[in-house]
Design a protein around this motif. Structure first.
Motif, PDB file in Angstrom:
ATOM      1  N   TYR A 222       0.858  -1.188   0.000  1.00  0.00           N
ATOM      2  CA  TYR A 222       0.000   0.000   0.000  1.00  0.00           C
ATOM      3  C   TYR A 222       0.895   1.240   0.000  1.00  0.00           C
ATOM      4  O   TYR A 222       1.773   1.387   0.842  1.00  0.00           O
ATOM      5  CB  TYR A 222      -0.924  -0.010   1.220  1.00  0.00           C
ATOM      6  CG  TYR A 222      -1.874  -1.190   1.218  1.00  0.00           C
ATOM      7  CD1 TYR A 222      -3.105  -1.110   0.575  1.00  0.00           C
ATOM      8  CD2 TYR A 222      -1.510  -2.399   1.818  1.00  0.00           C
ATOM      9  CE1 TYR A 222      -3.963  -2.205   0.542  1.00  0.00           C
ATOM     10  CE2 TYR A 222      -2.363  -3.495   1.789  1.00  0.00           C
ATOM     11  CZ  TYR A 222      -3.592  -3.386   1.148  1.00  0.00           C
ATOM     12  OH  TYR A 222      -4.432  -4.468   1.107  1.00  0.00           O
ATOM     13  N   SER A 224       1.393   5.449  -0.092  1.00  0.00           N
ATOM     14  CA  SER A 224       0.745   6.693   0.324  1.00  0.00           C
ATOM     15  C   SER A 224       0.538   7.616  -0.871  1.00  0.00           C
ATOM     16  O   SER A 224       1.169   7.463  -1.925  1.00  0.00           O
ATOM     17  CB  SER A 224       1.595   7.409   1.385  1.00  0.00           C
ATOM     18  OG  SER A 224       2.771   7.933   0.789  1.00  0.00           O
ATOM     19  N   ASP A 260      -7.887   4.243  -1.278  1.00  0.00           N
ATOM     20  CA  ASP A 260      -8.812   3.780  -0.251  1.00  0.00           C
ATOM     21  C   ASP A 260      -9.350   5.004   0.502  1.00  0.00           C
ATOM     22  O   ASP A 260      -8.566   5.816   1.000  1.00  0.00           O
ATOM     23  CB  ASP A 260      -8.086   2.849   0.717  1.00  0.00           C
ATOM     24  CG  ASP A 260      -9.011   2.213   1.740  1.00  0.00           C
ATOM     25  OD1 ASP A 260      -9.544   2.963   2.591  1.00  0.00           O
ATOM     26  OD2 ASP A 260      -9.193   0.999   1.705  1.00  0.00           O
ATOM     27  N   PRO A 261     -10.663   5.169   0.598  1.00  0.00           N
ATOM     28  CA  PRO A 261     -11.206   6.384   1.228  1.00  0.00           C
ATOM     29  C   PRO A 261     -10.870   6.518   2.708  1.00  0.00           C
ATOM     30  O   PRO A 261     -10.885   7.624   3.241  1.00  0.00           O
ATOM     31  CB  PRO A 261     -12.720   6.235   1.018  1.00  0.00           C
ATOM     32  CG  PRO A 261     -12.944   4.775   0.794  1.00  0.00           C
ATOM     33  CD  PRO A 261     -11.722   4.273   0.113  1.00  0.00           C
ATOM     34  N   LYS A 262     -10.549   5.418   3.371  1.00  0.00           N
ATOM     35  CA  LYS A 262     -10.247   5.484   4.799  1.00  0.00           C
ATOM     36  C   LYS A 262      -8.760   5.737   5.059  1.00  0.00           C
ATOM     37  O   LYS A 262      -8.403   6.552   5.898  1.00  0.00           O
ATOM     38  CB  LYS A 262     -10.685   4.189   5.487  1.00  0.00           C
ATOM     39  CG  LYS A 262     -12.198   3.975   5.476  1.00  0.00           C
ATOM     40  CD  LYS A 262     -12.559   2.690   6.192  1.00  0.00           C
ATOM     41  CE  LYS A 262     -14.076   2.478   6.200  1.00  0.00           C
ATOM     42  NZ  LYS A 262     -14.449   1.207   6.871  1.00  0.00           N
ATOM     43  N   THR A 263      -7.901   5.024   4.348  1.00  0.00           N
ATOM     44  CA  THR A 263      -6.459   5.133   4.605  1.00  0.00           C
ATOM     45  C   THR A 263      -5.753   6.080   3.648  1.00  0.00           C
ATOM     46  O   THR A 263      -4.600   6.446   3.884  1.00  0.00           O
ATOM     47  CB  THR A 263      -5.803   3.753   4.503  1.00  0.00           C
ATOM     48  OG1 THR A 263      -5.967   3.248   3.154  1.00  0.00           O
ATOM     49  CG2 THR A 263      -6.444   2.775   5.471  1.00  0.00           C
ATOM     50  N   ARG A 264      -6.415   6.465   2.549  1.00  0.00           N
ATOM     51  CA  ARG A 264      -5.816   7.334   1.533  1.00  0.00           C
ATOM     52  C   ARG A 264      -4.554   6.706   0.954  1.00  0.00           C
ATOM     53  O   ARG A 264      -3.571   7.385   0.654  1.00  0.00           O
ATOM     54  CB  ARG A 264      -5.508   8.728   2.088  1.00  0.00           C
ATOM     55  CG  ARG A 264      -6.658   9.416   2.780  1.00  0.00           C
ATOM     56  CD  ARG A 264      -7.872   9.522   1.880  1.00  0.00           C
ATOM     57  NE  ARG A 264      -7.578  10.206   0.634  1.00  0.00           N
ATOM     58  CZ  ARG A 264      -8.400  10.223  -0.417  1.00  0.00           C
ATOM     59  NH1 ARG A 264      -9.539   9.552  -0.367  1.00  0.00           N
ATOM     60  NH2 ARG A 264      -8.071  10.885  -1.510  1.00  0.00           N
ATOM     61  N   THR A 265      -4.556   5.391   0.799  1.00  0.00           N
ATOM     62  CA  THR A 265      -3.431   4.689   0.197  1.00  0.00           C
ATOM     63  C   THR A 265      -3.884   3.985  -1.076  1.00  0.00           C
ATOM     64  O   THR A 265      -5.076   3.727  -1.276  1.00  0.00           O
ATOM     65  CB  THR A 265      -2.840   3.655   1.162  1.00  0.00           C
ATOM     66  OG1 THR A 265      -3.881   2.734   1.568  1.00  0.00           O
ATOM     67  CG2 THR A 265      -2.238   4.330   2.383  1.00  0.00           C
TER      68      THR A 265
END
Length: 374
Positions: A222, A224, A260-265
């Motif tokens: 994943y 950033s 990913d909308p939660k982790t922004r990865t």
């Protein structure tokens, strides 16, 4: 003015006042003189001239010259190994499990039989379907000959053709059912898991076995949002798995375009050869990807300092021998060396004494014995 000086001035004033009192003509001026002496004393106490300014000492600091050098920064990511292919076979027909042909954990080849199901009347049904097809085929061939001589109508020919197609479809279905009596591996891989035992009755859709292909390992990492622009498709990466000291080579095969909308990865996948199947699924690996070549200064982390706002940087010496704080960005750190950018191409760095000087302060630069900022 200290206490002794004040006492001396007061005594002098008293003497002057005593002399004046002995002169009758000047007694009227006694009050004026007292006020004048009081003003002088107050002036000496509260309005004492400031001492001449003492020029502060200029601090000496050790410095060293640093030059920017080509540097290829690395992006280090943690990844998890996954099988290239992993499939759970399910029952295509209903029936009883009659035989387990291979034990789980073994390497099986493509189309290798794994288990068998009860035949019941499926083989017999296939024979009937084959005979029915041959009969319908003969009828259709005869109808074509008669139609060319106009002995039968066109509709009769079409009916014969429809009967043949129905027989062909039924034959195909029965052949498929008979083929499903033996469950085979769809590709070469490891017989990982079995969900049934001999004697179990399964319905259509029930789980049977799981086959895993480890000939190529997939690594999932994943990235950033700050680093995703550094990733390129088909880029080569260096991989180390777990405690293994060997380094492997992998290539980027997929980079997600949606975070990913939660982790922004972003999800990134790499493929790595594993023909010997030495590595398994679920291991933790470290991926090292090289970014574009940049220029950076290699310095010792001990010379890093913070300004009043908590910004990390180093102290430089300007051409006028004044200290200047320069913020930096750390690109990579390895033990006692740090690669940073944000400094001029050529810079004079303060190596000893930076914590005792301020931005803009005049200093005396003393070349360090070390020829390098490390």
């Amino acid at each position: 003015m200290n206490l002794k000086e004040w006492h001396t001035a007061f005594q002098q004033g008293k003497k002057i006042l005593h002399l004046l009192k002995r002169q009758p003509l000047h007694r009227s001026l006694a009050g004026v003189v007292i006020v004048f002496i009081t003003i002088i004393v107050i002036n000496k106490i509260f309005f004492k001239p400031a001492d001449p300014l003492v020029k502060p000492l200029i601090p000496a600091v050790q410095v060293v010259s640093s030059h920017a050098q080509p540097f290829t920064p690395s992006l280090i990511l943690t990844a998890e190994t996954k099988a290239n292919r992993k499939i759970t076979l399910r029952a295509e027909i209903s029936g009883k499990i009659t035989e387990i042909l291979e034990e789980k954990g073994k390497l099986v080849q493509c189309q290798q039989p794994l288990l068998r199901m009860a035949d019941k009347d499926k083989t017999a049904g296939l024979a009937q379907a084959q005979a029915r097809f041959e009969h319908r085929e003969a009828e259709y061939n005869a109808a074509k000959k008669l139609n060319t001589k106009e002995f039968i109508a066109e509709n009769n020919l079409l009916q014969a053709k429809a009967n043949l197609e129905n027989a062909k479809a039924e034959l195909a279905k029965m052949a498929y059912d008979v083929d499903q009596l033996t469950v085979k591996s769809p590709f070469t891989g490891y017989y990982e898991e079995r969900f049934i035992e001999t004697g179990d009755y399964v319905n259509i859709g029930d789980k049977l076995v799981t086959i895993v292909d480890l000939s190529t390992l997939k690594l999932v990492a994943y990235v950033s949002e700050n680093e995703i622009s550094c990733i390129k498709l088909h880029q080569t990466a260096k991989v180390t798995i777990g405690q293994c000291q060997d380094a492997f080579e992998a290539k980027v095969t997929y980079v997600s375009r949606v975070a990913d909308p939660k982790t922004r990865t972003f999800v990134m996948e790499l493929a790595m050869d594993n023909q010997q199947a030495n590595l398994s699924e679920g291991l933790t690996g470290k991926i090292e990807l090289h970014k574009d070549i940049d220029k950076a200064h290699k310095i010792n982390p001990a010379i890093l300092t913070l300004d009043d706002q908590g910004v990390i940087g180093v102290m430089l010496v300007q051409s006028d021998n004044k200290a200047s704080f320069c913020p930096i960005e750390i690109l990579q750190a390895h033990g006692e060396e740090v690669f940073v950018k944000g400094l001029p191409e050529h810079a004079t760095l303060v190596t000893v004494g930076a914590e005792f000087i301020k931005n803009g302060q005049e200093i005396i630069p003393v070349p360090s014995q070390a020829s390098h900022p490390l």
